[in-house]
Design a protein around this motif. Structure first.
Motif, PDB file in Angstrom:
ATOM      1  N   PHE A 147       0.865  -1.175   0.000  1.00  0.00           N
ATOM      2  CA  PHE A 147       0.000   0.000   0.000  1.00  0.00           C
ATOM      3  C   PHE A 147       0.901   1.223   0.000  1.00  0.00           C
ATOM      4  CE2 PHE A 147      -3.074   3.109   1.332  1.00  0.00           C
ATOM      5  CZ  PHE A 147      -4.268   2.653   0.775  1.00  0.00           C
ATOM      6  N   THR A 148       0.699   2.103  -0.959  1.00  0.00           N
ATOM      7  CA  THR A 148       1.578   3.257  -1.128  1.00  0.00           C
ATOM      8  C   THR A 148       1.517   4.199   0.069  1.00  0.00           C
ATOM      9  OG1 THR A 148       1.414   3.143  -3.522  1.00  0.00           O
ATOM     10  CG2 THR A 148       2.076   5.256  -2.588  1.00  0.00           C
ATOM     11  N   ALA A 149       2.701   4.557   0.546  1.00  0.00           N
ATOM     12  CA  ALA A 149       2.892   5.558   1.594  1.00  0.00           C
ATOM     13  C   ALA A 149       4.148   6.343   1.209  1.00  0.00           C
ATOM     14  CB  ALA A 149       3.077   4.877   2.954  1.00  0.00           C
ATOM     15  N   PRO A 150       4.302   7.558   1.711  1.00  0.00           N
ATOM     16  CA  PRO A 150       5.478   8.341   1.327  1.00  0.00           C
ATOM     17  C   PRO A 150       6.803   7.613   1.503  1.00  0.00           C
ATOM     18  CG  PRO A 150       3.920   9.757   2.427  1.00  0.00           C
ATOM     19  CD  PRO A 150       3.384   8.346   2.556  1.00  0.00           C
ATOM     20  N   HIS A 151       6.944   6.842   2.572  1.00  0.00           N
ATOM     21  CA  HIS A 151       8.234   6.189   2.832  1.00  0.00           C
ATOM     22  C   HIS A 151       8.533   5.023   1.892  1.00  0.00           C
ATOM     23  CE1 HIS A 151       5.364   3.955   5.406  1.00  0.00           C
ATOM     24  NE2 HIS A 151       6.059   2.914   5.006  1.00  0.00           N
ATOM     25  N   ASN A 152       7.547   4.551   1.114  1.00  0.00           N
ATOM     26  CA  ASN A 152       7.811   3.395   0.250  1.00  0.00           C
ATOM     27  C   ASN A 152       7.672   3.690  -1.241  1.00  0.00           C
ATOM     28  OD1 ASN A 152       5.070   3.074  -0.608  1.00  0.00           O
ATOM     29  ND2 ASN A 152       4.607   1.764   1.136  1.00  0.00           N
ATOM     30  N   VAL A 153       7.582   4.948  -1.626  1.00  0.00           N
ATOM     31  CA  VAL A 153       7.332   5.276  -3.031  1.00  0.00           C
ATOM     32  C   VAL A 153       8.424   4.779  -3.977  1.00  0.00           C
ATOM     33  CG1 VAL A 153       5.820   7.255  -2.563  1.00  0.00           C
ATOM     34  CG2 VAL A 153       8.281   7.619  -2.852  1.00  0.00           C
ATOM     35  N   ASN A 154       9.628   4.580  -3.491  1.00  0.00           N
ATOM     36  CA  ASN A 154      10.722   4.129  -4.356  1.00  0.00           C
ATOM     37  C   ASN A 154      10.911   2.612  -4.353  1.00  0.00           C
ATOM     38  OD1 ASN A 154      11.339   6.787  -5.137  1.00  0.00           O
ATOM     39  ND2 ASN A 154      12.500   7.092  -3.254  1.00  0.00           N
ATOM     40  N   VAL A 155      10.131   1.904  -3.569  1.00  0.00           N
ATOM     41  CA  VAL A 155      10.220   0.445  -3.507  1.00  0.00           C
ATOM     42  C   VAL A 155       9.514  -0.135  -4.729  1.00  0.00           C
ATOM     43  CG1 VAL A 155       9.577  -1.612  -2.191  1.00  0.00           C
ATOM     44  CG2 VAL A 155      10.306   0.471  -0.994  1.00  0.00           C
ATOM     45  N   GLN A 156      10.173  -1.064  -5.414  1.00  0.00           N
ATOM     46  CA  GLN A 156       9.591  -1.587  -6.647  1.00  0.00           C
ATOM     47  C   GLN A 156       9.427  -3.097  -6.676  1.00  0.00           C
ATOM     48  OE1 GLN A 156      11.228   0.125 -10.159  1.00  0.00           O
ATOM     49  NE2 GLN A 156      11.294   2.156  -9.272  1.00  0.00           N
ATOM     50  N   GLU A 157       9.803  -3.801  -5.621  1.00  0.00           N
ATOM     51  CA  GLU A 157       9.775  -5.258  -5.704  1.00  0.00           C
ATOM     52  C   GLU A 157       8.440  -5.910  -5.358  1.00  0.00           C
ATOM     53  OE1 GLU A 157      12.323  -4.824  -1.786  1.00  0.00           O
ATOM     54  OE2 GLU A 157      12.155  -3.669  -3.610  1.00  0.00           O
ATOM     55  N   PHE A 158       7.406  -5.129  -5.074  1.00  0.00           N
ATOM     56  CA  PHE A 158       6.105  -5.693  -4.729  1.00  0.00           C
ATOM     57  C   PHE A 158       5.015  -5.113  -5.609  1.00  0.00           C
ATOM     58  CE2 PHE A 158       8.632  -5.561  -0.814  1.00  0.00           C
ATOM     59  CZ  PHE A 158       8.649  -6.913  -0.504  1.00  0.00           C
ATOM     60  N   LYS A 159       3.957  -5.890  -5.796  1.00  0.00           N
ATOM     61  CA  LYS A 159       2.780  -5.376  -6.473  1.00  0.00           C
ATOM     62  C   LYS A 159       2.233  -4.253  -5.598  1.00  0.00           C
ATOM     63  CE  LYS A 159      -1.377  -6.918  -8.746  1.00  0.00           C
ATOM     64  NZ  LYS A 159      -2.093  -8.125  -9.181  1.00  0.00           N
ATOM     65  N   ARG A 160       1.897  -3.135  -6.215  1.00  0.00           N
ATOM     66  CA  ARG A 160       1.521  -1.937  -5.473  1.00  0.00           C
ATOM     67  C   ARG A 160       0.038  -1.618  -5.645  1.00  0.00           C
ATOM     68  NH1 ARG A 160       4.218   2.218  -3.243  1.00  0.00           N
ATOM     69  NH2 ARG A 160       6.237   1.451  -3.945  1.00  0.00           N
ATOM     70  N   VAL A 161      -0.575  -1.192  -4.535  1.00  0.00           N
ATOM     71  CA  VAL A 161      -1.915  -0.613  -4.576  1.00  0.00           C
ATOM     72  C   VAL A 161      -1.804   0.786  -3.967  1.00  0.00           C
ATOM     73  CG1 VAL A 161      -3.292  -2.723  -4.645  1.00  0.00           C
ATOM     74  CG2 VAL A 161      -2.495  -1.889  -2.446  1.00  0.00           C
ATOM     75  N   ASN A 162      -2.301   1.761  -4.698  1.00  0.00           N
ATOM     76  CA  ASN A 162      -2.151   3.157  -4.279  1.00  0.00           C
ATOM     77  C   ASN A 162      -3.313   3.673  -3.449  1.00  0.00           C
ATOM     78  OD1 ASN A 162       0.362   3.883  -5.766  1.00  0.00           O
ATOM     79  ND2 ASN A 162      -0.895   3.263  -7.509  1.00  0.00           N
ATOM     80  N   THR A 163      -4.480   3.081  -3.636  1.00  0.00           N
ATOM     81  CA  THR A 163      -5.685   3.548  -2.953  1.00  0.00           C
ATOM     82  C   THR A 163      -6.543   2.349  -2.584  1.00  0.00           C
ATOM     83  OG1 THR A 163      -6.993   3.672  -4.973  1.00  0.00           O
ATOM     84  CG2 THR A 163      -5.732   5.661  -4.373  1.00  0.00           C
ATOM     85  N   TRP A 164      -7.537   2.591  -1.752  1.00  0.00           N
ATOM     86  CA  TRP A 164      -8.476   1.523  -1.412  1.00  0.00           C
ATOM     87  C   TRP A 164      -9.356   1.161  -2.603  1.00  0.00           C
ATOM     88  CZ3 TRP A 164      -8.319  -2.169   1.841  1.00  0.00           C
ATOM     89  CH2 TRP A 164      -7.447  -2.048   2.923  1.00  0.00           C
ATOM     90  N   GLU A 165      -9.574   2.111  -3.490  1.00  0.00           N
ATOM     91  CA  GLU A 165     -10.330   1.805  -4.707  1.00  0.00           C
ATOM     92  C   GLU A 165      -9.567   0.779  -5.548  1.00  0.00           C
ATOM     93  OE1 GLU A 165      -9.832   4.931  -3.451  1.00  0.00           O
ATOM     94  OE2 GLU A 165     -11.895   5.128  -2.745  1.00  0.00           O
ATOM     95  N   GLU A 166      -8.243   0.896  -5.606  1.00  0.00           N
ATOM     96  CA  GLU A 166      -7.435  -0.080  -6.339  1.00  0.00           C
ATOM     97  C   GLU A 166      -7.476  -1.443  -5.652  1.00  0.00           C
ATOM     98  OE1 GLU A 166      -3.436   1.139  -7.320  1.00  0.00           O
ATOM     99  OE2 GLU A 166      -4.143   3.054  -8.122  1.00  0.00           O
ATOM    100  N   VAL A 167      -7.482  -1.456  -4.316  1.00  0.00           N
ATOM    101  CA  VAL A 167      -7.610  -2.725  -3.583  1.00  0.00           C
ATOM    102  C   VAL A 167      -8.937  -3.382  -3.954  1.00  0.00           C
ATOM    103  CG1 VAL A 167      -7.853  -3.791  -1.311  1.00  0.00           C
ATOM    104  CG2 VAL A 167      -6.147  -1.987  -1.655  1.00  0.00           C
ATOM    105  N   GLY A 168     -10.010  -2.604  -3.953  1.00  0.00           N
ATOM    106  CA  GLY A 168     -11.320  -3.137  -4.305  1.00  0.00           C
ATOM    107  C   GLY A 168     -11.352  -3.695  -5.717  1.00  0.00           C
ATOM    108  N   ALA A 169     -10.769  -2.958  -6.659  1.00  0.00           N
ATOM    109  CA  ALA A 169     -10.752  -3.426  -8.045  1.00  0.00           C
ATOM    110  C   ALA A 169      -9.988  -4.734  -8.191  1.00  0.00           C
ATOM    111  CB  ALA A 169     -10.130  -2.352  -8.947  1.00  0.00           C
ATOM    112  N   LEU A 170      -8.983  -4.933  -7.376  1.00  0.00           N
ATOM    113  CA  LEU A 170      -8.158  -6.141  -7.450  1.00  0.00           C
ATOM    114  C   LEU A 170      -8.790  -7.332  -6.743  1.00  0.00           C
ATOM    115  CD1 LEU A 170      -5.335  -7.263  -8.281  1.00  0.00           C
ATOM    116  CD2 LEU A 170      -4.553  -6.581  -6.002  1.00  0.00           C
ATOM    117  N   LEU A 171      -9.426  -7.103  -5.597  1.00  0.00           N
ATOM    118  CA  LEU A 171      -9.864  -8.213  -4.757  1.00  0.00           C
ATOM    119  C   LEU A 171     -11.380  -8.421  -4.645  1.00  0.00           C
ATOM    120  CD1 LEU A 171      -7.279  -7.743  -1.865  1.00  0.00           C
ATOM    121  CD2 LEU A 171      -7.187  -9.387  -3.757  1.00  0.00           C
ATOM    122  N   LEU A 172     -12.152  -7.510  -5.185  1.00  0.00           N
ATOM    123  CA  LEU A 172     -13.618  -7.685  -5.106  1.00  0.00           C
ATOM    124  C   LEU A 172     -14.174  -8.287  -6.390  1.00  0.00           C
ATOM    125  CD1 LEU A 172     -14.683  -4.426  -3.259  1.00  0.00           C
ATOM    126  CD2 LEU A 172     -14.749  -6.756  -2.380  1.00  0.00           C
TER     127      LEU A 172
END
Length: 172
Positions: A147-172
């Protein structure tokens, strides 16, 4: 039906905004969230080291703002999946009771049976872990979702979700 483990701080509760709010209240300086991008959590404020001390103060965890969309999407996830809130609550003495009270206020539909307070999260067995920290995602045996937070914006080794809407689109 999948088992989904969801972190609290930085995923459901807006830790960064809480740091900004408390710093502004205490020191009269509002730090822009954008200025914290790519910096380790609790750093990037004019007075170095003081923000970490907030983690030991009463009401810091209890009064964090809810991240937009979290309530609606988590409620919908519960209707289709097995959802657990998994939060590290042992390091900071006041956080355990405050996190529980925060969940009861903002997520009353989550049963106490589905709340796990722990130290290390590597013991968690689930299909997905939604978290903002590499240390938790890197040891997870299921599918990690950062889940995107300021401290992890440069991390690239994981699948990223930026918002809860993106979580919903992926898992609902």
């Amino acid at each position: 039906m999948a088992r989904i483990a969801i972190d609290m701080d930085g995923v459901m509760a807006d830790s960064t905004q809480q740091y900004i709010n408390w710093y502004a209240n205490r020191y009269g300086v509002t730090v822009a969230k954008e200025s914290l991008l790519g910096k380790p959590e609790t750093t990037g404020f004019p007075l170095d080291g003081v923000v970490r001390q907030f983690l030991y103060e009463p009401n810091f965890f209890r009064t964090k703002p809810v991240i937009a969309g979290a309530q609606e999407v988590i409620k919908a996830l519960q209707e289709k999946h097995e959802v657990f809130i998994v939060s590290a609550a042992m390091e900071f003495p006041l956080s355990l009771a405050e996190k529980l009270a925060w969940l009861e206020e903002h997520f009353p539909f989550i049963s106490w049976h589905n709340i796990v307070f722990c130290g290390y999260k590597h013991i968690v067995a689930a299909d997905y872990l939604i978290d903002d920290h590499v240390k938790n995602l890197s040891t997870f045996k299921g599918e990690p979702l950062m889940f995107t937070a300021p401290h992890n914006v440069n991390v690239q080794e994981f699948k990223r979700v930026n918002t809860w809407e993106e979580v919903g689109a992926l898992l609902l």
